[in-house]
Design an enzyme around this catalytic site. Structure first.
Site, short mmCIF file in Angstrom:
data_model
loop_
_atom_site.label_atom_id
_atom_site.label_comp_id
_atom_site.label_asym_id
_atom_site.label_seq_id
_atom_site.Cartn_x
_atom_site.Cartn_y
_atom_site.Cartn_z
N TYR A 105 29.63 11.05 -23.35
CA TYR A 105 30.20 12.00 -22.40
C TYR A 105 31.44 12.59 -23.07
CZ TYR A 105 32.40 13.75 -18.09
OH TYR A 105 33.00 14.54 -17.14
N ASP A 144 26.17 14.57 -22.12
CA ASP A 144 26.89 15.78 -21.75
C ASP A 144 27.89 16.07 -22.86
OD1 ASP A 144 28.51 17.73 -20.71
OD2 ASP A 144 29.06 16.64 -18.88
N HIS A 242 24.62 18.49 -12.54
CA HIS A 242 23.80 18.54 -13.75
C HIS A 242 22.38 18.14 -13.37
CE1 HIS A 242 27.15 18.34 -16.87
NE2 HIS A 242 27.79 18.04 -15.75
#
Length: 260
Positions: A105, A144, A242
């Site tokens: 992330y 991500d 998302h």
């Protein structure tokens, strides 16, 4: 081998919005999660005994965090980069016999770009870490990455140029990462597919009109290209701002030895 990755924007919330249904329906061998926003003991995730569960919690409560649910038993699990720790819980690495799997992330530069210098320094350390792994075995990276790499990867490229997630600096770091020996699996299969996004603002009707960004990725060591059989963005799946992204690899084409 089926893999999935999903920024769940709060795992406890996502569980109440279809997370378990997605796992049951798609049955990935490994699913990686970002922005779990958990502390240890705050969830009893009932995904079945087949899945081993690994969590990296942020020190700050209700912030960041990553997790991996895997049906395949890893040889080892590592949290962070330089040290086996990560104060914001942003990285988990699983070592398997023939490859490494890294879920990440990536830090956001923030709307005012106040965290951009940290973000760029972090990117350099992360790339160095991946190259160290890649020198031993092929690497699968997912998560991500907080950047839309090319103009095709977001709806309003011109209006967003210079904004967080679409600065020249962030995009260049992504270019450098790919150039150092990694492949964006979705773009490898679909180089010209437009309006394929994985994140949408929570503003009214933005997702309905598909005004989005593709900032969630599966990357692989370039020598794994022959193993790629499918790369997918499950934009029909809700539960977070998302959507999940997925990758299917042919395991018999994963070559463990480093090929120059």
């Amino acid at each position: 081998m089926k893999l999935a990755s999903w920024n769940v924007n709060g795992l406890r919330s996502c569980v109440n919005k279809g997370f378990l249904e997605y796992v049951n329906q798609t049955a990935p061998d490994i699913i990686c999660l970002q922005e779990t926003k958990l502390q240890e003991g705050q969830i009893n995730l009932e995904v079945g005994e087949d899945y081993r569960q690994y969590f990296n919690y942020a020190e700050k409560k209700g912030y960041a965090g990553t997790a991996v649910l895997s049906k395949i038993s890893p040889r080892s699990v590592y949290y962070g980069m330089e040290e086996n720790s990560e104060p914001e819980g942003r990285i988990i690495t699983l070592e398997f016999d023939a490859y490494y799997l890294v879920t990440v992330y990536t830090p956001n530069a923030k709307r005012d770009l106040s965290r951009l210098p940290y973000r760029l320094e972090w990117e350099d350390r992360f790339r160095h870490y991946l190259l160290q792994l890649d020198a031993k075995k092929p690497v699968i990276i997912c998560g991500d990455l907080n950047v839309a790499h090319q103009e095709i990867d977001l709806k309003n490229a011109k209006a967003n140029r210079g904004n967080s997630g679409f600065t020249n600096e962030e995009r260049e770091k992504m270019t450098m990462l790919l150039a150092s020996g990694f492949t964006d699996t979705f773009r490898y299969l679909y180089p010209e597919r437009a309006e394929a996004y994985s994140w949408w603002s929570n503003m009214p009707k933005v997702r309905e009109r598909n005004v989005g960004w593709r900032i969630d990725y599966f990357l692989v060591s370039t020598r794994l290209r022959a193993a790629i059989t499918d790369a997918r963005i499950d934009a029909h799946v809700f539960g977070s701002d998302h959507c999940p992204v997925a990758l299917t690899l042919s395991t018999d084409r994963i070559v463990p030895a480093h090929i120059p």
